[in-house]
Design a protein around this motif. Structure first.
Motif, short mmCIF file in Angstrom:
data_model
loop_
_atom_site.label_atom_id
_atom_site.label_comp_id
_atom_site.label_asym_id
_atom_site.label_seq_id
_atom_site.Cartn_x
_atom_site.Cartn_y
_atom_site.Cartn_z
N UNK A 30 -1.04 -13.93 6.65
CA UNK A 30 -0.83 -12.44 8.13
C UNK A 30 -1.34 -11.53 6.96
N UNK A 31 -1.48 -10.90 5.73
CA UNK A 31 -1.20 -9.60 4.99
C UNK A 31 -2.73 -8.21 5.71
N UNK A 32 -3.03 -9.98 5.51
CA UNK A 32 -4.99 -9.98 6.20
C UNK A 32 -5.19 -9.36 7.33
N UNK A 33 -4.34 -9.11 7.95
CA UNK A 33 -4.06 -7.73 9.26
C UNK A 33 -3.60 -6.61 8.57
N UNK A 34 -3.14 -7.06 7.34
CA UNK A 34 -2.46 -5.41 6.62
C UNK A 34 -4.10 -4.51 6.93
N UNK A 35 -4.84 -5.91 6.06
CA UNK A 35 -6.11 -5.15 5.43
C UNK A 35 -6.96 -4.44 6.03
N UNK A 36 -6.85 -5.11 7.30
CA UNK A 36 -8.20 -4.67 8.60
C UNK A 36 -7.16 -3.96 9.02
N UNK A 37 -6.37 -3.60 9.36
CA UNK A 37 -5.35 -1.69 9.56
C UNK A 37 -6.18 -0.87 8.60
N UNK A 38 -5.72 -0.75 7.78
CA UNK A 38 -6.14 -0.18 6.64
C UNK A 38 -7.31 0.51 6.90
N UNK B 118 -3.68 6.54 -3.10
CA UNK B 118 -2.29 6.81 -2.82
C UNK B 118 -2.19 7.34 -2.17
N UNK B 119 -2.83 7.42 -0.76
CA UNK B 119 -1.91 8.04 0.61
C UNK B 119 -2.17 7.17 1.46
N UNK B 120 -3.54 6.57 1.25
CA UNK B 120 -3.84 4.91 1.73
C UNK B 120 -2.21 3.38 1.67
N UNK B 121 -2.22 3.76 -0.09
CA UNK B 121 -1.51 2.91 -0.28
C UNK B 121 -0.23 2.76 -0.25
N UNK B 122 0.26 4.05 0.59
CA UNK B 122 1.56 4.39 1.46
C UNK B 122 1.96 4.13 1.88
N UNK B 123 0.54 4.02 3.28
CA UNK B 123 0.40 3.70 4.39
C UNK B 123 0.76 2.06 4.32
N UNK B 124 0.39 1.53 3.86
CA UNK B 124 0.00 -0.46 3.70
C UNK B 124 1.37 -0.35 2.97
N UNK B 125 1.52 0.08 1.92
CA UNK B 125 2.98 -0.47 1.61
C UNK B 125 4.62 -0.40 2.49
N UNK B 126 3.95 0.50 3.25
CA UNK B 126 5.14 0.91 4.16
C UNK B 126 5.30 0.03 5.31
N UNK B 127 3.81 0.13 5.39
CA UNK B 127 3.97 -1.48 6.66
C UNK B 127 4.45 -2.74 5.75
N UNK C 140 5.71 -8.63 -1.34
CA UNK C 140 5.46 -6.73 -1.26
C UNK C 140 4.42 -6.76 -2.32
N UNK C 141 4.45 -7.81 -3.31
CA UNK C 141 3.07 -8.42 -4.70
C UNK C 141 1.72 -7.90 -3.02
N UNK C 142 1.47 -9.01 -2.58
CA UNK C 142 1.11 -9.49 -1.84
C UNK C 142 0.48 -7.78 -0.72
N UNK C 143 1.41 -8.10 -0.06
CA UNK C 143 1.41 -6.27 0.43
C UNK C 143 0.42 -4.62 -0.38
N UNK C 144 0.90 -4.95 -1.87
CA UNK C 144 0.58 -4.54 -2.74
C UNK C 144 -0.83 -4.26 -3.12
N UNK C 145 -0.87 -5.56 -2.78
CA UNK C 145 -2.43 -6.05 -3.39
C UNK C 145 -3.56 -5.33 -2.12
#
Length: 414
Positions: free
Chosen positions: A283-291, A317-326, A388-393
């Motif tokens: 599921x987190x792979x979708x997050x990588x695609x979005x970013x 940091x700016x884009x990590x905030x976006x991914x971590x928020x999701x 959360x760890x997966x999302x952060x990575x």
């Protein structure tokens, strides 16, 4: 209010209307996928906890946390002294003597069973059989009454009910003028219990300890059953009692007889956690695609920020905030929905069974006839942390790519 620049711009990107609406769609899909994954993992872990709790409570409702016994087939030497020693231990909350007899029961039909002689006054201190009587009376097991209380399935197997008589055959020969014959005694069925475990409901009978001693021709109990303040502390307590009692006594615990069973459940729970954690990873792979698409969409913005003095670390940091928020939003929805589903799961399953007429756990096949659920906040915390760890990575590579953007190349066609 002052906010770090990275946090301010990262949150601004989440609120701003994007030129590419497809990125917003992928972001929503990422949140939904993380939510479903977290919800599924929490629900499955709760069901596994429920099965473990139900099986543990039902098994330990019939057996003891620990047992003190003597030589096989013989009574415990100086058992009153042994009772005083075990009761003096601070971890022992209850103790009761017993006599165990391997027997063969006959009525309309026949079958083998373990018959346990107990003291009805002390037995509730170590087991819950008295709480699971469905017919007759537990207190009917008085001395010289020759009454017996049977498990429900055992009573069905023998074809008897309360008030009927059964014949017990003990495979221990005694000398008579006609030669060696087994011990035989008639009993009246005075009660029926149902623990919900086939092992005990179909293979256990209970009589008074005085009657059991007479039947075996012994002058004391064959063991002492104990209930502890913490069943997981049974091993150290058993070793301590063995040292205090001496070598003529043997101290065993529930772990010795059922450790493999509960270890299998624990291992299955860990395997399910790992497998469903991989689903979260997918599921987190979708997050990588979005970013990655967001980084491509914001090339010009990144270049302008770099020309204004933003460092590569700041851009990351700016884009990590976006991914971590999701990830955090997905975790929040997943934990909330998963906790609610785990809490209401038994009722939901009953409603589905009522509507469809399909029984998921047949009592004729399974130990437990209802889908149990026990929400453990320790498990919920672990699920949230892992997600959360997966999302952060998942944010690291897209954010790193954003930080490597060259302003001149990004602004060449603007």
């Amino acid at each position: 209010m002052f906010r770090p620049l990275e946090l301010f711009i990262g949150l601004r990107y989440t609120r701003a209307k994007r030129r590419n609406q497809f990125i917003s769609f992928i972001s929503s899909v990422s949140i939904v996928c993380i939510t479903i994954s977290v919800m599924a993992l929490i629900t499955v872990m709760s069901v596994m906890n429920g099965f473990d709790y139900q099986l543990r409570s039902r098994i330990l409702g019939a057996i003891s946390d620990a047992t003190v016994s003597g030589l096989p087939g013989e009574s415990v030497q100086n058992w009153q002294h042994a009772m005083d020693v075990v009761r003096a231990n601070q971890h022992v909350k209850g103790a009761a003597p017993y006599v165990e007899i391997q027997s063969f029961l006959q009525a309309q039909r026949s079958g083998g069973a373990m018959v346990r002689g107990i003291d009805t006054a002390q037995e509730p201190n170590v087991s819950d059989i008295n709480k699971h009587i469905i017919a007759g009376s537990f207190d009917s097991l008085t001395p010289d009454s020759w009454n017996i209380v049977l498990g429900r399935d055992l009573a069905v197997q023998l074809g008897v009910n309360v008030g009927d008589r059964v014949t017990m055959v003990v495979p221990e020969l005694r000398a008579t003028p006609m030669g060696a014959v087994p011990r035989i005694r008639g009993f009246k069925v005075s009660g029926i219990f149902e623990l919900g475990m086939e092992e005990f409901d179909s293979g256990l009978g209970v009589i008074n300890i005085s009657d059991a001693e007479k039947l075996k021709s012994i002058d004391g109990p064959t063991g002492i059953r104990l209930r502890l303040d913490d069943l997981y502390n049974a091993g150290p307590v058993a070793r301590e009692l063995a040292n205090n009692l001496g070598q003529v006594y043997e101290v065993t615990t529930w772990m010795d007889s059922h450790a493999n069973f509960f270890s299998a459940i624990s291992m299955e729970k860990k395997v399910m956690f790992i497998i469903l954690s991989l689903i979260i990873l997918v599921a987190v792979i979708n997050l990588i695609s979005m970013l990655m698409m967001l980084v491509t969409d914001k090339q010009a913005d990144i270049a302008i920020l770099r020309t204004l003095g933003s460092t590569p670390r700041s851009i990351m940091g700016m884009f990590m905030v976006q991914g971590v928020l999701v990830g955090v939003v997905g975790i929040g929805f997943g934990v909330t929905l998963g906790s609610l589903l785990s809490w209401q799961l038994p009722g939901i399953v009953k409603w589905i069974e009522h509507v469809t007429g399909v029984v998921f756990l047949s009592p004729d096949v399974y130990y437990i006839s209802e889908v149990p659920s026990k929400l453990d906040w320790h498990d919920v915390t672990w699920v949230a942390l892992v997600t959360f760890a997966f999302s952060l990575l998942a944010t690291l590579y897209p954010a790193w790519r954003a930080s490597r953007t060259q302003p001149a190349q990004a602004l060449r066609y603007e």
